[in-house]
Write an enzyme that holds these catalytic residues in place. Sequence first.
Site, PDB file in Angstrom:
ATOM      1  N   ARG A  29       0.805  -1.220   0.000  1.00  0.00           N
ATOM      2  CA  ARG A  29       0.000   0.000   0.000  1.00  0.00           C
ATOM      3  C   ARG A  29       0.845   1.281   0.000  1.00  0.00           C
ATOM      4  NH1 ARG A  29      -3.590  -2.170   4.926  1.00  0.00           N
ATOM      5  NH2 ARG A  29      -1.760  -3.521   5.099  1.00  0.00           N
ATOM      6  N   ARG A  63      28.158  24.103   4.044  1.00  0.00           N
ATOM      7  CA  ARG A  63      28.292  22.684   3.707  1.00  0.00           C
ATOM      8  C   ARG A  63      29.240  21.992   4.686  1.00  0.00           C
ATOM      9  NH1 ARG A  63      30.075  23.369  -2.175  1.00  0.00           N
ATOM     10  NH2 ARG A  63      30.495  21.146  -1.948  1.00  0.00           N
ATOM     11  N   ASN A 115      38.475  39.970   7.822  1.00  0.00           N
ATOM     12  CA  ASN A 115      37.265  40.353   7.097  1.00  0.00           C
ATOM     13  C   ASN A 115      37.428  39.972   5.631  1.00  0.00           C
ATOM     14  OD1 ASN A 115      34.639  42.044   7.364  1.00  0.00           O
ATOM     15  ND2 ASN A 115      35.591  42.697   5.450  1.00  0.00           N
TER      16      ASN A 115
END
Length: 498
Positions: free
Chosen positions: A28, A348, A392
């Site tokens: 099913r 990631r 940065n």
Amino acid sequence: MTQPLPPGATAEGGVAAVVVLAAGQGTRMKSSLPKVLHTLGGRSMLGHVLAAAAPLAARHTLVVVGAGREAVEDHLAQVAPGAQPVLQEQQRGSGHAAAVALAAVPDLDGPVLLVNGDAPLLRPETVTALLDAHRAAGNVLTVLTAEVDDPTGLGRIVRGADGAVRAIVEERDATPEQRTVREVNAGVYVGEAAPLRRALGLLGEDNDQGEQYLTDVLGLLVAEGAPVGGAPAEDPVDVLGCNDRRELAARRRTLNDRVLDELMRAGVTVVDPATTWVDVTVTVAPDALLEPGAQLRGTTSVGTGAVVGPDTTLVDTEVGAGAGVVRSHVLGAVVGPEATVGPFSYLRPGTRLAAGAKVGAFVETKNVEVGEGSKVPHLSYVGDATIGRGANIGAATVFVNYDGVEKHHTTVGDHVRIGSDTMLVAPVTVGDGAYTAAGSVITTDVPPGAMGVARARQRNVARWVQRRRPGTAAAKAAEAAGDAGADAAADTRAEASE
Ligand code: UD1
Ligand code: CA
């Protein structure tokens, strides 16, 4: 999905064996995946059943496999290497499956838990209560039952005038009167090994499906005058099976509600339980805040005071105390305490942000250490790199890590300023305190404190627009601005803007 299950607590008076019936195709579901491998809440159905049975500390855990056996066996090897698959060559019914399992452990003595593999909401407490009821009554077989509103498709519990359980009748074999019964067979049983084994040997196939029904064992034992009972589940929801995708969605919702209830009771704020999805394997500390659309999966952990969402997926990710991740997709990463991510970033595996680091908007990272307080604020790709503290990384910087064949590493030192639109062509190192000029393509190391400039100097071609685009709006605007370049017949070189 492939996390090993937690080891079972060694409960006193456990069972001799746990037998999970999982050989059916699950027609099913209309799926190429065996039914018991469908997942909800971060585990397969089979995984949930095994986790529920774990506290029984069974000497043998047998899983009857058949349809899709290779996939089921591979999965077992990952999540429950202690479990033993037993092959049921032909799916001749749940009773036949149980008999095949017991044949694999001929010397077994004592109580055996038999459980359908498609009961993902089963909880350890429910299984333990069944075993306790079985022991207290001194039964040879006790079936877990549930009073449900809609018993369609389930085996009905037939009780005598004295209230004693007489038989289980499958719906397709039931009389109209029996079909009105709302007490159903949950598909979870405790039986004593020896009489169970004997009764399974007597099963016929005289029913609508021509199968050996495990449920018929109960009637057979009753006929022998053996003590048999039915123990109602405290919460009928626990025992709901899962036979098609609609039921899978409903069970997933129920399981998620349970997880969120537990988190909220423990002090986690869940702004919108309807759109927040948390796997059973996730941990969230008190005073964390889950915004709408947060999905926390696998081994993810979230620290106190952290904010996740809105619309954020975390898979196998550690989020530290006080950190924030907004509208981002994060896989296998560590977001340190007070660090921030997003909106709209993709982290990631192997991404590790130290305390207070920042990955801002539209940034992709992979296999990178970002040091304490360092920032990658906008529109960058950062792969295979080590970034020191206080650095940065200017907007639109790319860590060019792939030469078409191999990946290479980039090292950026402490307090470095990478100018906007820098290409860092790996392998390359930018030393502590160094700068790079905006728009540079950096292919060789920049020593500490140096300014790396790697771009063509600017040249202005005077009156080019008036000559080459006469009559345009631009030309008119240039004329109106005055003739700053009129005496410059030749091209001028602008000062480099370093
Ligand atoms: C079964 C019970 C039913 C109960 C319901 C609870 C039987 C005959 N009926 O019905 O009384 O109310 O569970 O959810 O048991 N299996 C095998 N080998 C086989 C056949 C089945 O291993 O040859 C396994 C299936 O993988 C499944 C379990 O046995 O995990 C039950 O089979 P299923 O076909 O799902 O039975 P139901 O019709 O749901
Ligand atoms: Ca079933």
